[in-house]
Design an enzyme around this catalytic site. Structure first.
Site, PDB file in Angstrom:
ATOM      1  N   LEU A  37       0.811  -1.213   0.000  1.00 16.85           N
ATOM      2  CA  LEU A  37       0.000   0.000   0.000  1.00 16.85           C
ATOM      3  C   LEU A  37       0.848   1.268   0.000  1.00 16.85           C
ATOM      4  O   LEU A  37       0.458   2.285  -0.566  1.00 16.85           O
ATOM      5  CB  LEU A  37      -0.930   0.018   1.217  1.00 16.85           C
ATOM      6  CG  LEU A  37      -2.040  -1.029   1.256  1.00 16.85           C
ATOM      7  CD1 LEU A  37      -2.795  -0.954   2.579  1.00 16.85           C
ATOM      8  CD2 LEU A  37      -2.997  -0.842   0.081  1.00 16.85           C
ATOM      9  N   ALA A  41       9.660   6.387   5.583  1.00 19.52           N
ATOM     10  CA  ALA A  41      11.007   6.353   6.125  1.00 19.52           C
ATOM     11  C   ALA A  41      11.174   5.277   7.184  1.00 19.52           C
ATOM     12  O   ALA A  41      12.292   4.829   7.436  1.00 19.52           O
ATOM     13  CB  ALA A  41      11.356   7.717   6.718  1.00 19.52           C
ATOM     14  N   VAL A  45       3.777  -0.533   4.394  1.00 25.00           N
ATOM     15  CA  VAL A  45       2.418  -0.920   4.758  1.00 25.00           C
ATOM     16  C   VAL A  45       1.848  -1.807   3.660  1.00 25.00           C
ATOM     17  O   VAL A  45       1.896  -1.456   2.476  1.00 25.00           O
ATOM     18  CB  VAL A  45       1.514   0.314   4.965  1.00 25.00           C
ATOM     19  CG1 VAL A  45       0.098  -0.126   5.355  1.00 25.00           C
ATOM     20  CG2 VAL A  45       2.092   1.225   6.049  1.00 25.00           C
ATOM     21  N   ASP A 148       3.083  14.294  10.868  1.00 26.17           N
ATOM     22  CA  ASP A 148       3.321  14.269   9.424  1.00 26.17           C
ATOM     23  C   ASP A 148       2.000  14.359   8.667  1.00 26.17           C
ATOM     24  O   ASP A 148       1.603  13.432   7.949  1.00 26.17           O
ATOM     25  CB  ASP A 148       4.079  12.998   9.046  1.00 26.17           C
ATOM     26  CG  ASP A 148       4.688  13.064   7.650  1.00 26.17           C
ATOM     27  OD1 ASP A 148       4.720  14.173   7.066  1.00 26.17           O
ATOM     28  OD2 ASP A 148       5.121  12.019   7.136  1.00 26.17           O
TER      29      ASP A 148
END
Length: 274
Positions: A37, A41, A45, A148
């Site tokens: 997916l 860093a 996934v 993030d």
């Protein structure tokens, strides 16, 4: 007790393909990979299946970063009360004598906000923004910032529900931001430091929302190499009919004047129904 870990990087971590069976060393559950997916860093996934149920499985590159993500997810789930938990389990996968930490979370079947707005129209912009602010409020109320925040870490389901994914940047309030993307970073725009506080996420929210409406203008400004200041972002807001009426919100958020994401969400909601 887990011992014997080594640091794994994106260069030496295997990229397993569809059909790979990931069996947990401690819990024993088996997850079959369907596809990759995404990759960041600190891990990859995968979309996986267990007993015909879909999940997202994140394989970490570094134990400490990985465990911080698991802790953050567990803390968020604990505060959800009766809501369906996001984190299913964490475990290790042993392959060729090495241990790879992973955790399994609820799979979100959705699309990125840009695609959602293209499909359903810009009229959805307000409600998507409001939901996203409420998601951030949930993190802040439980002692964390998302960190993030960027379009790639936001999904919108077919029912229009906003979900945050990829917890690599989640950071305890008061600590240094663990992971960020320059374009959406407060420090990159000279708007403040990289210490985790509610204002950090709200700054990123502003840049993200401007990106959703004026991506080309934002990219052009960055590529020109002009001095990056919050005022540059406010100028885009002034010049964009869809954002002009929200100017006061952006000014407050970009200058760290909101006390919390909850206050920001309430301000945004007033605009929606005024």
């Amino acid at each position: 007790m887990r011992t014997g870990y080594c640091v794994i990087t994106s260069f030496d971590a295997p990229k397993w393909g569809p059909g790979t069976r990931i069996q947990g060393k401690w819990q024993g559950k088996v997850y079959v990979i369907e596809q990759l997916l995404g990759e960041g860093a600190n891990g990859r996934v995968y979309l996986v299946r267990n007993n015909q149920q879909k999940y997202a499985l994140k394989m970490g590159f570094h134990l400490i970063d990985h465990q911080l993500e698991v802790n953050a997810l567990a803390a968020q789930d604990k505060a959800r009360w009766k809501r369906k938990p996001f984190l299913k389990e964490s475990d290790d996968y042993v392959w060729q004598g090495k241990k790879y930490p992973f955790y399994v979370m609820r799979y979100i079947d959705g699309i990125y906000p840009e695609l959602f707005l293209e499909k359903y129209g810009q009229d959805c912009f307000g409600i998507l923004g409001y939901q996203l602010l409420r998601k951030l409020q949930h993190f802040h109320d439980n002692g964390y910032v998302f960190g993030d925040l960027k379009p790639e870490n936001v999904l919108v389901t077919k029912f229009g529900e906003v979900q945050l994914i990829d917890y690599g940047g989640v950071t305890e309030i008061g600590k240094s931001i663990r992971q960020y993307t320059q374009r959406y970073d407060r420090g990159y725009w000279g708007g403040g430091g990289r210490r985790a506080d509610a204002a950090y996420d709200l700054f990123s929210f502003c840049v993200l929302s401007i990106h959703l409406v004026r991506a080309d203008t934002l990219s052009g400004m960055i590529q020109m190499g002009v001095e990056r200041l919050p005022d540059q972002l406010l100028q885009i807001v002034r010049d964009t009919p869809m954002l002009q009426s929200r100017f006061s919100f952006y000014k407050l958020a970009l200058t760290g004047k909101f006390a919390s994401a909850g206050e920001a969400a309430s301000y945004w909601k007033q605009w929606m129904y005024s």
